[in-house]
Motif scaffolding. Sequence first.
Motif, short mmCIF file in Angstrom:
data_model
loop_
_atom_site.label_atom_id
_atom_site.label_comp_id
_atom_site.label_asym_id
_atom_site.label_seq_id
_atom_site.Cartn_x
_atom_site.Cartn_y
_atom_site.Cartn_z
N ASP A 155 22.15 33.47 42.10
CA ASP A 155 22.19 34.63 42.98
C ASP A 155 23.62 34.92 43.43
OD1 ASP A 155 19.49 34.67 42.69
OD2 ASP A 155 19.02 34.62 44.84
N ALA A 156 24.35 33.87 43.77
CA ALA A 156 25.74 34.04 44.20
C ALA A 156 26.60 34.57 43.07
CB ALA A 156 26.30 32.72 44.72
N LEU A 157 26.33 34.11 41.85
CA LEU A 157 27.08 34.59 40.69
C LEU A 157 26.86 36.09 40.49
CD1 LEU A 157 27.41 32.95 37.21
CD2 LEU A 157 26.64 35.31 37.38
N LEU A 158 25.61 36.51 40.51
CA LEU A 158 25.31 37.93 40.29
C LEU A 158 25.86 38.79 41.42
CD1 LEU A 158 21.65 37.70 38.93
CD2 LEU A 158 23.73 38.25 37.65
N ALA A 159 25.80 38.28 42.64
CA ALA A 159 26.34 39.02 43.78
C ALA A 159 27.84 39.24 43.62
CB ALA A 159 26.05 38.29 45.09
N ARG A 160 28.55 38.21 43.18
CA ARG A 160 29.99 38.33 42.95
C ARG A 160 30.27 39.31 41.80
NH1 ARG A 160 33.29 33.88 44.08
NH2 ARG A 160 34.87 34.93 42.78
N MET A 161 29.40 39.30 40.78
CA MET A 161 29.58 40.19 39.65
C MET A 161 29.43 41.65 40.09
SD MET A 161 30.34 39.94 36.45
CE MET A 161 29.88 38.25 36.10
N ILE A 162 28.44 41.91 40.92
CA ILE A 162 28.23 43.27 41.44
C ILE A 162 29.46 43.71 42.23
CG2 ILE A 162 26.87 44.65 43.05
CD1 ILE A 162 24.47 42.84 42.30
N GLU A 163 29.97 42.84 43.07
CA GLU A 163 31.14 43.18 43.88
C GLU A 163 32.35 43.46 42.98
OE1 GLU A 163 31.65 43.59 47.07
OE2 GLU A 163 29.64 43.10 47.77
N ALA A 164 32.54 42.63 41.95
CA ALA A 164 33.69 42.79 41.07
C ALA A 164 33.65 44.11 40.33
CB ALA A 164 33.76 41.63 40.07
N PHE A 165 32.48 44.46 39.78
CA PHE A 165 32.35 45.72 39.06
C PHE A 165 32.64 46.90 39.99
CE2 PHE A 165 30.65 43.57 35.48
CZ PHE A 165 30.57 44.49 34.44
N THR A 166 32.02 46.89 41.15
CA THR A 166 32.18 48.01 42.08
C THR A 166 33.62 48.13 42.56
OG1 THR A 166 29.89 47.72 42.83
CG2 THR A 166 31.34 49.03 44.22
N GLY A 224 26.71 51.18 35.21
CA GLY A 224 26.25 52.46 35.73
C GLY A 224 26.50 52.60 37.22
N GLN A 225 26.25 51.55 37.97
CA GLN A 225 26.50 51.58 39.40
C GLN A 225 28.00 51.75 39.67
OE1 GLN A 225 25.14 51.78 42.27
NE2 GLN A 225 26.77 51.08 43.63
N ALA A 226 28.82 51.02 38.91
CA ALA A 226 30.26 51.10 39.12
C ALA A 226 30.81 52.48 38.78
CB ALA A 226 30.96 50.03 38.28
N VAL A 227 30.35 53.04 37.65
CA VAL A 227 30.83 54.37 37.24
C VAL A 227 30.40 55.44 38.23
CG1 VAL A 227 30.60 56.17 35.49
CG2 VAL A 227 31.01 53.81 34.80
N SER A 228 29.15 55.37 38.68
CA SER A 228 28.67 56.37 39.64
C SER A 228 29.47 56.30 40.94
CB SER A 228 27.18 56.18 39.93
OG SER A 228 26.93 54.96 40.62
N SER A 229 29.86 55.10 41.34
CA SER A 229 30.66 54.97 42.57
C SER A 229 32.07 55.50 42.38
CB SER A 229 30.71 53.50 43.02
OG SER A 229 31.41 52.70 42.09
N ALA A 230 32.56 55.49 41.11
CA ALA A 230 33.89 56.01 40.83
C ALA A 230 33.89 57.52 40.75
CB ALA A 230 34.43 55.42 39.52
N LEU A 231 32.82 58.10 40.22
CA LEU A 231 32.77 59.54 40.00
C LEU A 231 32.28 60.33 41.22
CD1 LEU A 231 31.37 59.77 36.36
CD2 LEU A 231 33.72 60.13 37.12
N PHE A 232 31.42 59.69 42.03
CA PHE A 232 30.79 60.43 43.12
C PHE A 232 30.80 59.61 44.40
CE2 PHE A 232 28.54 61.44 39.14
CZ PHE A 232 28.81 62.80 39.04
N THR A 233 30.73 60.30 45.53
CA THR A 233 30.49 59.62 46.80
C THR A 233 28.99 59.37 46.93
OG1 THR A 233 30.15 61.68 48.04
CG2 THR A 233 32.43 60.87 47.82
N ASP A 234 28.61 58.49 47.83
CA ASP A 234 27.19 58.19 48.02
C ASP A 234 26.41 59.46 48.37
OD1 ASP A 234 27.47 55.53 47.46
OD2 ASP A 234 27.65 54.90 49.55
N GLU A 235 27.03 60.33 49.20
CA GLU A 235 26.35 61.55 49.64
C GLU A 235 26.13 62.53 48.49
OE1 GLU A 235 29.05 60.26 50.99
OE2 GLU A 235 28.18 59.35 52.79
#
Length: 205
Positions: A95-106, A168-179
């Motif tokens: 779980d900690a590994l995947l959580a760090r991976m999500i953070e790194a991508f974003t 996909g999550q990382a790219v969407s955060s780069a192209l668009f704001t959450d709103e």
Amino acid sequence: MAQQQEGMRQPLQARSQDSAAKVLDAALAILGSQGPGALTIAAVSKASGVSNGSIYHRFTDRRTLLVAAQDRFLAQIEETWLSRTAAVWAISDDDALLARMIEAFTDVFTEHRLVFQAFMLSGYDDPQLRERGAASTRRAAREFGALLAERFGSPPEAADTAYRILWGQAVSSALFTDEEITELAVTRQSRHEYMLQALKAVLAA
């Protein structure tokens, strides 16, 4: 005499490489602060301190400069991936590994949001830029897919899907704001927790 001539060429080559690096770094800085519309030879010359003539001599035109800047940017991003994720695979808790991976991508995508946007948008009209970006993404997919499959004992298709979720999550955060994506207000921490659950479900397939 031959040795002296060879010795003279090396400083010239070093200065040329340093000049090219200044030009490309200036181009990336302009893309990252003002977007592709502001990328002109004149603007890069002013930002880098390298003359217009020298830039044209080395890069021919704006598009050639843009392609070279993309190559430099992708190389830097791939190096960043390696440095940030190298220690992640040593984490024993899944779980900690995947959580760090999500953070790194974003983090990598959001830190360089405008530059990613510039190359993604430019790539729609330029097949060469698009293919270079796609090739970099495929390299990352192969590497991360193989590591995820090995770590979690997942089928290649499951590991590839997990990579697509991260990407996909990382790219969407780069192209668009959450709103711009959804009206529902969700904290980054909460969203990452749900992503973690999704990744675990996919990798357990």
